[in-house]
Scaffold this motif. Structure first.
Motif, PDB file in Angstrom:
ATOM      1  N   SER A   1      -9.643   9.915 -15.722  1.00  0.00           N
ATOM      2  CA  SER A   1      -8.537  10.029 -14.763  1.00  0.00           C
ATOM      3  C   SER A   1      -7.352  10.743 -15.390  1.00  0.00           C
TER       4      SER A   1
ATOM      5  N   ASP B   1       1.561   5.882  -7.221  1.00  0.00           N
ATOM      6  CA  ASP B   1       0.224   6.212  -7.708  1.00  0.00           C
ATOM      7  C   ASP B   1      -0.351   5.081  -8.563  1.00  0.00           C
ATOM      8  N   ILE B   2      -0.314   3.877  -8.005  1.00  0.00           N
ATOM      9  CA  ILE B   2      -0.866   2.706  -8.673  1.00  0.00           C
ATOM     10  C   ILE B   2      -1.726   1.928  -7.683  1.00  0.00           C
ATOM     11  N   ASP B   3      -2.404   0.921  -8.165  1.00  0.00           N
ATOM     12  CA  ASP B   3      -3.214   0.049  -7.323  1.00  0.00           C
ATOM     13  C   ASP B   3      -2.289  -0.973  -6.650  1.00  0.00           C
TER      14      ASP B   3
ATOM     15  N   GLU C   1      -2.774  -3.861  -5.880  1.00  0.00           N
ATOM     16  CA  GLU C   1      -2.971  -5.182  -6.490  1.00  0.00           C
ATOM     17  C   GLU C   1      -1.922  -5.476  -7.558  1.00  0.00           C
ATOM     18  N   TYR C   2      -1.342  -4.433  -8.127  1.00  0.00           N
ATOM     19  CA  TYR C   2      -0.322  -4.585  -9.166  1.00  0.00           C
ATOM     20  C   TYR C   2       0.781  -5.556  -8.739  1.00  0.00           C
TER      21      TYR C   2
ATOM     22  N   ALA D   1       2.340   1.569  -3.457  1.00  0.00           N
ATOM     23  CA  ALA D   1       1.296   1.945  -4.414  1.00  0.00           C
ATOM     24  C   ALA D   1       0.996   3.440  -4.317  1.00  0.00           C
ATOM     25  N   LYS D   2       0.977   3.951  -3.103  1.00  0.00           N
ATOM     26  CA  LYS D   2       0.740   5.384  -2.911  1.00  0.00           C
ATOM     27  C   LYS D   2       1.898   6.190  -3.504  1.00  0.00           C
TER      28      LYS D   2
ATOM     29  N   LYS E   1       0.831  -1.199   0.000  1.00  0.00           N
ATOM     30  CA  LYS E   1       0.000   0.000   0.000  1.00  0.00           C
ATOM     31  C   LYS E   1       0.871   1.255   0.000  1.00  0.00           C
TER      32      LYS E   1
END
Length: 130
Positions: A111, A55-57, A59-60, A51-52, A48
Motif C-alpha cells: 500500500s 484515508d483511514i479505516d 474502525e479507528y 475515514a474517507k 465513514k
C-alpha cells in the motif's frame, strides 16, 4: 484514547481547522466542535466520511487499540503503529501468528509503494499542467 481526542489529533496532525472539517462533512463548525468535545455521538456514517477524508479505516474511531495509517503532511512520512499493535495483540495471547503478521506487513508495504507511485504520478501531472 477517546473518540473526541482521536478526532482532534487527526485534524491537528493534518493542519486542518474545525471549520474546514465541518465544511467537508456538510455540518456547522459548532456541530463539529461538539463531536470533538463528545457532546454528541459520532455516527457510523459520519465516521465513514471522516475515514474517507483522512484515508483511514472507520474502525479507528471505535477500537481502543486502533491505528491510523495516513500520509503525514505530504512529507512522505507515515504514521503507522499497525505493526506494533499486531505485535502487542499477538504477544498478549502468548502466540505470535507469524503468517498473519507477515501477510499484513506485506500488504501494508505494498500500500505504501502504491501510494508513493500515485503521489509521484499526480506530481508529474500537475507539473505538466503548468
Amino acid at each position: 484514547m477517546n473518540i473526541g481526542t482521536k478526532l482532534r489529533k487527526l485534524r491537528e496532525d493534518q493542519g486542518y481547522s474545525q471549520e474546514y472539517i465541518a465544511t467537508e462533512l456538510g455540518i456547522s463548525q459548532s456541530t463539529y466542535y461538539k463531536l470533538e468535545a463528545e457532546q454528541i455521538r459520532l455516527t457510523v456514517e459520519r465516521a465513514k466520511q471522516l475515514a474517507k477524508l483522512y484515508d483511514i479505516d472507520p474502525e479507528y474511531f471505535y477500537a481502543s487499540e486502533a491505528s491510523a495509517v495516513y500520509y503525514n503532511n505530504g512529507q512522505g512520512n507515515y504514521h503507522n503503529s499497525i505493526q506494533s499493535n499486531i505485535e502487542k495483540y499477538d504477544n498478549s495471547t502468548g502466540e505470535l501468528n507469524k503468517d498473519l503478521f507477515l501477510l499484513l506487513k506485506d500488504e501494508l508495504e505494498q500500500s505504501r509503494k502504491e501510494r508513493e507511485i500515485f503521489t509521484n504520478l499526480l506530481e508529474k501531472i500537475l507539473k505538466n499542467q503548468k
